[in-house]
Motif scaffolding. Structure first.
Motif, PDB file in Angstrom:
ATOM      1  N   LYS A   1       0.833  -1.204   0.000  1.00 41.69           N
ATOM      2  CA  LYS A   1       0.000   0.000   0.000  1.00 41.69           C
ATOM      3  C   LYS A   1       0.868   1.255   0.000  1.00 41.69           C
ATOM      4  CE  LYS A   1      -3.444   2.577   2.631  1.00 41.69           C
ATOM      5  NZ  LYS A   1      -3.972   3.175   1.389  1.00 41.69           N
ATOM      6  N   ALA A   2       1.951   1.244   0.770  1.00 42.41           N
ATOM      7  CA  ALA A   2       2.847   2.405   0.811  1.00 42.41           C
ATOM      8  C   ALA A   2       3.421   2.692  -0.573  1.00 42.41           C
ATOM      9  CB  ALA A   2       3.974   2.166   1.820  1.00 42.41           C
ATOM     10  N   LYS A   3       3.802   1.630  -1.281  1.00 42.87           N
ATOM     11  CA  LYS A   3       4.339   1.810  -2.635  1.00 42.87           C
ATOM     12  C   LYS A   3       3.264   2.324  -3.585  1.00 42.87           C
ATOM     13  CE  LYS A   3       7.842  -1.826  -2.149  1.00 42.87           C
ATOM     14  NZ  LYS A   3       8.262  -3.177  -2.598  1.00 42.87           N
ATOM     15  N   ALA A   4       2.061   1.752  -3.481  1.00 40.59           N
ATOM     16  CA  ALA A   4       0.956   2.189  -4.345  1.00 40.59           C
ATOM     17  C   ALA A   4       0.602   3.640  -4.064  1.00 40.59           C
ATOM     18  CB  ALA A   4      -0.267   1.291  -4.134  1.00 40.59           C
ATOM     19  N   ASP A   5       0.576   4.021  -2.778  1.00 39.45           N
ATOM     20  CA  ASP A   5       0.279   5.406  -2.408  1.00 39.45           C
ATOM     21  C   ASP A   5       1.341   6.357  -2.947  1.00 39.45           C
ATOM     22  OD1 ASP A   5      -1.988   4.639  -1.150  1.00 39.45           O
ATOM     23  OD2 ASP A   5      -1.187   4.742   0.882  1.00 39.45           O
ATOM     24  N   GLU A   6       2.600   5.914  -2.928  1.00 37.13           N
ATOM     25  CA  GLU A   6       3.687   6.768  -3.419  1.00 37.13           C
ATOM     26  C   GLU A   6       3.533   7.014  -4.928  1.00 37.13           C
ATOM     27  OE1 GLU A   6       8.575   6.826  -3.755  1.00 37.13           O
ATOM     28  OE2 GLU A   6       7.544   5.099  -2.888  1.00 37.13           O
ATOM     29  N   ARG A   7       3.252   5.939  -5.678  1.00 35.03           N
ATOM     30  CA  ARG A   7       3.048   6.099  -7.114  1.00 35.03           C
ATOM     31  C   ARG A   7       1.840   6.985  -7.395  1.00 35.03           C
ATOM     32  NH1 ARG A   7       4.753   0.533  -7.086  1.00 35.03           N
ATOM     33  NH2 ARG A   7       2.617  -0.151  -6.740  1.00 35.03           N
ATOM     34  N   PHE A   8       0.776   6.770  -6.637  1.00 39.64           N
ATOM     35  CA  PHE A   8      -0.436   7.574  -6.797  1.00 39.64           C
ATOM     36  C   PHE A   8      -0.150   9.039  -6.511  1.00 39.64           C
ATOM     37  CE2 PHE A   8      -4.308   9.456  -5.007  1.00 39.64           C
ATOM     38  CZ  PHE A   8      -5.231   9.173  -5.995  1.00 39.64           C
ATOM     39  N   ALA A   9       0.587   9.307  -5.434  1.00 39.84           N
ATOM     40  CA  ALA A   9       0.891  10.688  -5.034  1.00 39.84           C
ATOM     41  C   ALA A   9       1.746  11.394  -6.070  1.00 39.84           C
ATOM     42  CB  ALA A   9       1.600  10.682  -3.671  1.00 39.84           C
ATOM     43  N   ARG A  10       2.664  10.667  -6.692  1.00 36.77           N
ATOM     44  CA  ARG A  10       3.521  11.284  -7.711  1.00 36.77           C
ATOM     45  C   ARG A  10       2.697  11.750  -8.903  1.00 36.77           C
ATOM     46  NH1 ARG A  10       7.400   7.103  -6.886  1.00 36.77           N
ATOM     47  NH2 ARG A  10       6.660   6.057  -8.771  1.00 36.77           N
ATOM     48  N   ARG A  11       1.738  10.933  -9.316  1.00 39.40           N
ATOM     49  CA  ARG A  11       0.964  11.266 -10.518  1.00 39.40           C
ATOM     50  C   ARG A  11      -0.172  12.248 -10.240  1.00 39.40           C
ATOM     51  NH1 ARG A  11       1.368   8.491 -15.407  1.00 39.40           N
ATOM     52  NH2 ARG A  11       2.941   6.857 -15.381  1.00 39.40           N
ATOM     53  N   PHE A  12      -0.645  12.282  -9.005  1.00 41.22           N
ATOM     54  CA  PHE A  12      -1.820  13.102  -8.721  1.00 41.22           C
ATOM     55  C   PHE A  12      -1.558  14.062  -7.556  1.00 41.22           C
ATOM     56  CE2 PHE A  12      -3.278   9.170 -10.649  1.00 41.22           C
ATOM     57  CZ  PHE A  12      -4.022   9.665 -11.710  1.00 41.22           C
ATOM     58  N   ALA A  13      -0.365  14.651  -7.538  1.00 42.60           N
ATOM     59  CA  ALA A  13       0.030  15.548  -6.449  1.00 42.60           C
ATOM     60  C   ALA A  13      -0.918  16.740  -6.328  1.00 42.60           C
ATOM     61  CB  ALA A  13       1.470  16.025  -6.661  1.00 42.60           C
ATOM     62  N   LYS A  14      -1.293  17.329  -7.458  1.00 36.89           N
ATOM     63  CA  LYS A  14      -2.162  18.519  -7.434  1.00 36.89           C
ATOM     64  C   LYS A  14      -3.541  18.178  -6.876  1.00 36.89           C
ATOM     65  CE  LYS A  14       0.076  20.918 -11.289  1.00 36.89           C
ATOM     66  NZ  LYS A  14      -0.113  21.477 -12.663  1.00 36.89           N
ATOM     67  N   ILE A  15      -4.061  17.013  -7.277  1.00 34.33           N
ATOM     68  CA  ILE A  15      -5.390  16.609  -6.798  1.00 34.33           C
ATOM     69  C   ILE A  15      -5.347  16.341  -5.298  1.00 34.33           C
ATOM     70  CG2 ILE A  15      -7.168  14.829  -6.992  1.00 34.33           C
ATOM     71  CD1 ILE A  15      -6.225  14.520  -9.932  1.00 34.33           C
ATOM     72  N   ILE A  16      -4.297  15.711  -4.823  1.00 33.24           N
ATOM     73  CA  ILE A  16      -4.148  15.439  -3.394  1.00 33.24           C
ATOM     74  C   ILE A  16      -4.059  16.738  -2.608  1.00 33.24           C
ATOM     75  CG2 ILE A  16      -2.595  14.457  -1.661  1.00 33.24           C
ATOM     76  CD1 ILE A  16      -1.911  12.280  -3.684  1.00 33.24           C
ATOM     77  N   GLU A  17      -3.324  17.709  -3.166  1.00 34.07           N
ATOM     78  CA  GLU A  17      -3.196  19.000  -2.476  1.00 34.07           C
ATOM     79  C   GLU A  17      -4.554  19.689  -2.357  1.00 34.07           C
ATOM     80  OE1 GLU A  17      -0.700  23.222  -2.838  1.00 34.07           O
ATOM     81  OE2 GLU A  17      -0.642  21.768  -4.468  1.00 34.07           O
ATOM     82  N   LYS A  18      -5.333  19.678  -3.455  1.00 34.51           N
ATOM     83  CA  LYS A  18      -6.671  20.271  -3.406  1.00 34.51           C
ATOM     84  C   LYS A  18      -7.546  19.571  -2.375  1.00 34.51           C
ATOM     85  CE  LYS A  18      -7.223  22.196  -8.052  1.00 34.51           C
ATOM     86  NZ  LYS A  18      -8.030  22.159  -9.289  1.00 34.51           N
ATOM     87  N   HIS A  19      -7.459  18.245  -2.356  1.00 27.93           N
ATOM     88  CA  HIS A  19      -8.266  17.453  -1.422  1.00 27.93           C
ATOM     89  C   HIS A  19      -7.887  17.772   0.014  1.00 27.93           C
ATOM     90  CE1 HIS A  19      -8.853  13.874   1.118  1.00 27.93           C
ATOM     91  NE2 HIS A  19      -9.980  13.737   0.471  1.00 27.93           N
ATOM     92  N   ASP A  20      -6.582  17.778   0.316  1.00 31.36           N
ATOM     93  CA  ASP A  20      -6.124  17.974   1.685  1.00 31.36           C
ATOM     94  C   ASP A  20      -6.363  19.392   2.188  1.00 31.36           C
ATOM     95  OD1 ASP A  20      -5.357  15.371   1.665  1.00 31.36           O
ATOM     96  OD2 ASP A  20      -3.210  15.759   1.377  1.00 31.36           O
ATOM     97  N   LYS A  21      -6.246  20.390   1.294  1.00 35.23           N
ATOM     98  CA  LYS A  21      -6.371  21.797   1.684  1.00 35.23           C
ATOM     99  C   LYS A  21      -7.745  22.394   1.361  1.00 35.23           C
ATOM    100  CE  LYS A  21      -1.419  22.698   1.215  1.00 35.23           C
ATOM    101  NZ  LYS A  21      -0.379  23.529   0.553  1.00 35.23           N
ATOM    102  N   ASN A  22      -8.620  21.532   0.819  1.00 37.81           N
ATOM    103  CA  ASN A  22      -9.976  21.992   0.457  1.00 37.81           C
ATOM    104  C   ASN A  22      -9.931  23.225  -0.432  1.00 37.81           C
ATOM    105  OD1 ASN A  22     -12.757  21.778   0.475  1.00 37.81           O
ATOM    106  ND2 ASN A  22     -12.999  23.118   2.258  1.00 37.81           N
ATOM    107  N   LEU A  23      -9.137  23.105  -1.508  1.00 41.72           N
ATOM    108  CA  LEU A  23      -8.932  24.235  -2.413  1.00 41.72           C
ATOM    109  C   LEU A  23      -9.814  24.153  -3.647  1.00 41.72           C
ATOM    110  CD1 LEU A  23      -5.022  24.433  -2.320  1.00 41.72           C
ATOM    111  CD2 LEU A  23      -6.656  25.865  -1.093  1.00 41.72           C
ATOM    112  N   TYR A  24     -10.947  23.477  -3.548  1.00 46.43           N
ATOM    113  CA  TYR A  24     -11.801  23.313  -4.710  1.00 46.43           C
ATOM    114  C   TYR A  24     -12.369  24.657  -5.166  1.00 46.43           C
ATOM    115  CZ  TYR A  24     -11.523  18.472  -3.307  1.00 46.43           C
ATOM    116  OH  TYR A  24     -11.061  17.243  -2.974  1.00 46.43           O
ATOM    117  N   GLY A  25     -12.356  24.850  -6.488  1.00 47.73           N
ATOM    118  CA  GLY A  25     -12.895  26.077  -7.046  1.00 47.73           C
ATOM    119  C   GLY A  25     -11.924  27.218  -7.083  1.00 47.73           C
ATOM    120  N   SER A  26     -10.716  27.009  -6.533  1.00 49.67           N
ATOM    121  CA  SER A  26      -9.746  28.105  -6.535  1.00 49.67           C
ATOM    122  C   SER A  26      -8.963  28.119  -7.827  1.00 49.67           C
ATOM    123  CB  SER A  26      -8.789  27.917  -5.368  1.00 49.67           C
ATOM    124  OG  SER A  26      -8.093  26.686  -5.474  1.00 49.67           O
TER     125      SER A  26
END
Length: 358
Positions: A333-358
């Motif tokens: 899971k840690a490896k899968a999460d790392e690969r996922f985070a690399r490809r979708f860093a911007k989406i994760i940032e929006k999700h974590d910081k609730n930056l939707y619509g900005s």
């Protein structure tokens, strides 16, 4: 996830749009190939096979699916908290316990027995399966399109190699004609006899006609080579794009599959924890009333104790295997999460910081 169904529907629409764009682009490339085979001008078809629209739809589609996966992670965290809350008494159960400990315990046990633990786990896995189905469908299409384009591309590469060979041979023949033409022109310039001069001029005219035809053929073959080259360049770019898209789908599928394994491990561990806590409570109650029981009850308790010890021994023997499996799943899971985070860093940032619509 109250909006899960709506998000899935949106993702399905995006997948459909993306697949339509992919099919359309591949069709344009195949149409260009058909025109090339027929000897027609395929330049417009090649130039119209642009990747921008496909990439735009693909980015939106992957963003929607990544949001769904992040949402499932949120539900998993809440799921874990629900388990923790189940291990302790509710406020009402604690209040009842002031007056009747037995009643309080039976209320908690009934709550644990009727809790929809299985339903929650199955719901999470079902949601994961829905997303995996979407991703698998997209992956299969990408791989199918890639095979088709690669087949056409391979044939075109062979064809261009042949055309380039013909072009080089033609150019050598043209170069070989230059000395012949010059030699004839020199003979004509010094020839005094009219009949001989006329014959030489006739030979020169025929040679020039042949030369001009060969130059025209050179231009045709050069144009064909350039068309094939543009098609090959476009085809290679499209194959690379399909490969990259497929890699993204594999990352998403791997993330979901390892998450599902992790959720099963989590469920198993927490369920055992709940059962152990409940068994301990029952054991304490048996111990409290043990001094008041008769010999028959003591024999029953001894039997229970023997069975409990045997069960504990079996659990301890299985514990190592369980921990090894759990550790392997967590590492995956840690490896899968790392690969996922690399490809979708911007989406994760929006999700974590609730930056939707900005």
């Amino acid at each position: 996830m109250a909006d899960f169904d709506a998000m899935v529907q949106e993702s399905q629409e995006q997948v459909a749009k993306t697949q339509a764009e992919i099919a359309q682009l591949s069709a344009r490339i195949e149409a260009a190939r058909a025109k090339i085979v027929a000897g027609e001008d395929a330049a417009i078809d090649i130039e119209n096979a642009t990747l921008e629209d496909v990439h735009a739809h693909t980015d939106v589609m992957n963003a929607n699916i990544a949001e769904l996966i992040m949402g499932l992670d949120d539900v998993t965290e809440a799921f874990s908290k629900d388990f923790d809350e189940m291990r302790s008494k509710t406020g009402w159960e604690s209040f009842v316990g002031v007056f009747s400990r037995g009643k309080s315990e039976s209320m908690r046990q009934e709550r644990m027995r009727t809790a929809s633990i299985d339903d929650k786990l199955h719901d999470l896995i079902a949601k994961s399966d829905v997303i995996v189905t979407l991703l698998q469908s997209q992956l299969e299409m990408l791989e199918g399109e890639k095979v088709k384009v690669e087949t056409n591309l391979s044939a075109t590469l062979d064809e261009r190699e042949a055309v380039v060979g013909e072009l080089e041979a033609l150019r050598r023949d043209i170069q070989d004609m230059d000395p012949k033409i010059i030699a004839l022109e020199n003979k004509i310039s010094v020839e005094q006899d009219a009949a001989a001069r006329t014959k030489l001029e006739t030979e020169l005219a025929a040679l020039n006609t042949q030369y001009n035809q060969m130059v025209q053929d050179e231009q045709v073959k050069l144009a064909r080579s350039q068309t094939l080259e543009r098609y090959i360049e476009k085809g290679k770019t499209w194959v690379d794009s399909l490969q990259n898209q497929a890699a993204t789908q594999m990352v998403l599928i791997n993330k979901l599959q390892t998450d599902t394994k992790q959720r099963v491990v989590l469920y198993d561990a927490l369920s055992k924890s709940l059962k152990t806590a409940q068994q301990q409570d029952v054991a304490h109650r048996i111990n409290e009333i043990g001094v008041k029981t008769d010999q028959e009850a003591q024999s029953a308790m001894a039997a229970i104790g023997t069975a409990t010890n045997q069960k504990m021994a079996e659990m301890m023997e299985k514990h190592e295997d369980h921990m090894v499996f759990a550790r392997d799943v967590l590492e995956a899971k840690a490896k899968a999460d790392e690969r996922f985070a690399r490809r979708f860093a911007k989406i994760i940032e929006k999700h974590d910081k609730n930056l939707y619509g900005s």
